[in-house]
Design an enzyme around this catalytic site. Structure first.
Site, mmCIF file in Angstrom:
data_model
loop_
_atom_site.group_PDB
_atom_site.id
_atom_site.type_symbol
_atom_site.label_atom_id
_atom_site.label_comp_id
_atom_site.label_asym_id
_atom_site.label_seq_id
_atom_site.Cartn_x
_atom_site.Cartn_y
_atom_site.Cartn_z
ATOM 1 N N ARG A 87 30.817 45.576 48.365
ATOM 2 C CA ARG A 87 29.479 45.809 47.804
ATOM 3 C C ARG A 87 28.831 47.084 48.360
ATOM 4 N NH1 ARG A 87 28.964 41.478 44.841
ATOM 5 N NH2 ARG A 87 29.756 39.461 45.552
ATOM 6 N N GLY A 89 30.145 50.104 46.952
ATOM 7 C CA GLY A 89 30.568 51.098 45.975
ATOM 8 C C GLY A 89 31.949 51.676 46.205
ATOM 9 N N TYR A 120 37.084 43.863 36.220
ATOM 10 C CA TYR A 120 37.430 45.167 35.677
ATOM 11 C C TYR A 120 36.758 45.524 34.357
ATOM 12 C CZ TYR A 120 40.652 45.309 39.519
ATOM 13 O OH TYR A 120 41.172 45.333 40.787
ATOM 14 N N PHE A 411 52.366 43.872 37.445
ATOM 15 C CA PHE A 411 52.493 44.887 38.505
ATOM 16 C C PHE A 411 51.204 44.957 39.323
ATOM 17 C CE2 PHE A 411 51.380 46.891 34.439
ATOM 18 C CZ PHE A 411 50.199 47.545 34.750
#
Length: 411
Positions: A87, A89, A120, A411
């Site tokens: 958290r 960055g 993501y 992967f």
């Protein structure tokens, strides 16, 4: 102040220790050596707090099959941030640098497998393919609705795998979007290792190929077995774990499934990461015997250069639409663009003052890019705004592929 820079080879062991810490892993020496060799071939990026490595990200040098093309697509892996630096960055800056490297290197795409699906999307990745786990009750012969190919079956030595089954794999990869290239090293170190990294009770890999002697193989299966075990109140039957099965037609696939389902001293077959349109699910005569036990997002895709990605792929139908695209991380992709695509070429150019037919985030466009997610479904979910009725259906028709995109190459 955390500094983002390349990770030298001398720091690979430090990067691995960070990844093992983050993923609560403690692999044996053989696996560590394999991971070290793997990262030695990757592009590596680190976050350093002074001399301390507190964040790490690596990228395979992949190419990815997309409709009608094969494009450069770094495959992100070993993404990790130290618990002491969450958290702050760190991941955001690592991702920005890695995507910048991809863009500078001419890669219109980037991809990853997500350890946590919630992470993501905020970086513009969309879930572009879906995998399924299929299980077969092989305590009885596999019931089929089609006749299996009766050409000879033979074992292939793993040392000869790349030469013997590699061309069949490459043909299958070209025929289905979403599949990364596989180097000889990746074959050897990821798919055909003597001991499975996650389950030491499994046998070494076995490979069976189908085809006439002297001819290219028409299909193959890679599998491992586990003996009967103690499941608590009852014995668990021997397991056949199918890691990969490729075939150039349904009769070949039927012969290979029939073969692994008939192995002595086993009573179940489990295949993880199969395509959700696997022909087995149709030509199996008894769907109580062949069941899908799980379905999950697989490959996550990022459009690094939207114009480059859209103009490189082929299209199933003509389309002429104005897209209003949002991309908070890579502003060059954001704006209003006119997409004209069809059998004779594609253009993607600024639309000026033209009104948008569809408005969407780059994440949603990435999810639909390979043809695995329908734009109309995202409109129904409130994630894409359709300003002109029929625009989403028109884009779906253009994006459509003969088979669903899929990859089992984690992967």
């Amino acid at each position: 102040m955390v500094d983002i820079r390349g990770v030298p080879e001398s720091d690979i062991d430090r990067a691995l220790e960070l990844a093992y810490l983050v993923f609560h892993d403690r692999p044996e020496a053989e696996v560590r050596e394999r991971h070290h060799a793997l990262l030695g071939r990757c592009d590596r990026l680190g976050a350093y707090d002074g001399d301390l490595l507190v964040g790490f990200m690596a990228a395979y040098d992949f190419r990815l099959s997309v409709p009608g093309a094969d494009l450069p697509c770094p495959g992100l892996t070993f993404v990790s941030v130290a618990p002491t630096h969450r958290r702050r960055g760190v991941l955001t800056r690592l991702m920005a640098h890695m995507l910048g490297r991809a863009a500078d290197g001419g890669s219109p795409l980037a991809a990853l497998w997500a350890s946590e699906a919630a992470i993501y999307g905020r970086f513009g990745y969309g879930s572009a393919t879906t995998g399924a786990t299929v299980e077969i009750d092989s305590s009885r012969p596999l019931a089929l609705r089609i006749a299996p190919d009766r050409r000879p079956l033979r074992f292939v030595d793993p040392e000869d795998a790349v030469a013997v089954i590699g061309p069949c794999h490459e043909a299958a990869r070209a025929a289905r979007p979403g599949r990364p290239t596989r180097s000889p090293e990746r074959w050897r170190e990821e798919w055909l290792t003597e001991q499975d990294e996650e389950d030491e009770e499994l046998s070494p890999p076995r490979i069976i190929a189908l085809g006439d002697p002297g001819e290219p193989v028409a299909g193959y299966v890679v599998y491992r077995t586990k003996p009967e075990g103690d499941g608590g109140s009852a014995r668990t039957p021997g397991l056949v774990r199918v890691d990969e099965l490729e075939a150039d037609g349904p009769a070949v696939a039927a012969a290979l499934w029939e073969c692994v389902a008939a192995l002595d001293l086993t009573g179940r077959v489990r295949a993880w990461g199969r395509p959700v349109d696997d022909p087995l699910l149709h030509f199996a005569a008894d769907r109580d015997q062949v069941r899908v036990t799980a379905q999950f997002p697989a490959l996550w895709l990022r459009l690094v250069d939207v114009a480059g990605a859209l103009t490189a792929r082929s299209w199933a139908a003509p389309v002429d639409l104005v897209l209003e695209l949002r991309d908070a991380r890579m502003p060059a992709n954001a704006g209003r663009f006119r997409l004209r695509a069809g059998p004779h070429g594609t253009s993607y150019e600024p639309a000026g003052a033209a009104a948008a037919d569809l408005a969407l985030d780059v994440r949603e466009l990435a999810a639909c890019y390979l043809g695995g997610t329908r734009v109309t479904e995202l409109v129904a979910a409130g994630l894409v705004q359709e300003h002109v009725p029929g625009a989403a259906a028109a884009l779906d028709a253009a994006l459509r592929t003969p088979v669903l995109p899929h990859t089992g190459d984690e992967f």
